[in-house]
Design a protein around this motif. Structure first.
Motif: not given
Length: 83
Positions: A3-5, A38-40, A70-71, A81-82
């Motif tokens: 979802x974050x990607x 944040x992801x890295x 947080x991301x 995106x679900x």
């Protein structure tokens, strides 16, 4: 973190389509940068947990979790995106 990607991908597409240096583009760039960092940083904390002494592992995992959440919060379901 599909979802974050997906959110990062959509923000990147917005930036590619942006032909000016306007507030909307600046906002999208700042949002994408925060999410990416944040992801890295979360991934790095997990890598550190793998080589940490047993007393420190939970701290690294909690740090990674907090950064991931947080991301995800910054993405705030606005990308749709679900995953």
């Amino acid at each position: 973190h599909c979802d974050i990607d997906c959110c990062l991908s959509k923000l990147t597409n917005e930036l590619i389509d942006c032909a000016c240096d306007c507030a909307k583009c600046s906002s999208a760039l700042a949002k994408a940068q925060k999410i990416f960092l944040l992801i890295k940083s979360s991934e790095y904390a997990l890598a550190q947990a793998q080589s940490a002494q047993s007393g420190n592992i939970s701290g690294f995992i909690l740090d990674a979790h907090n950064k991931y959440m947080k991301a995800k919060e910054i993405c705030d379901n606005s990308c749709g995106c679900d995953c």
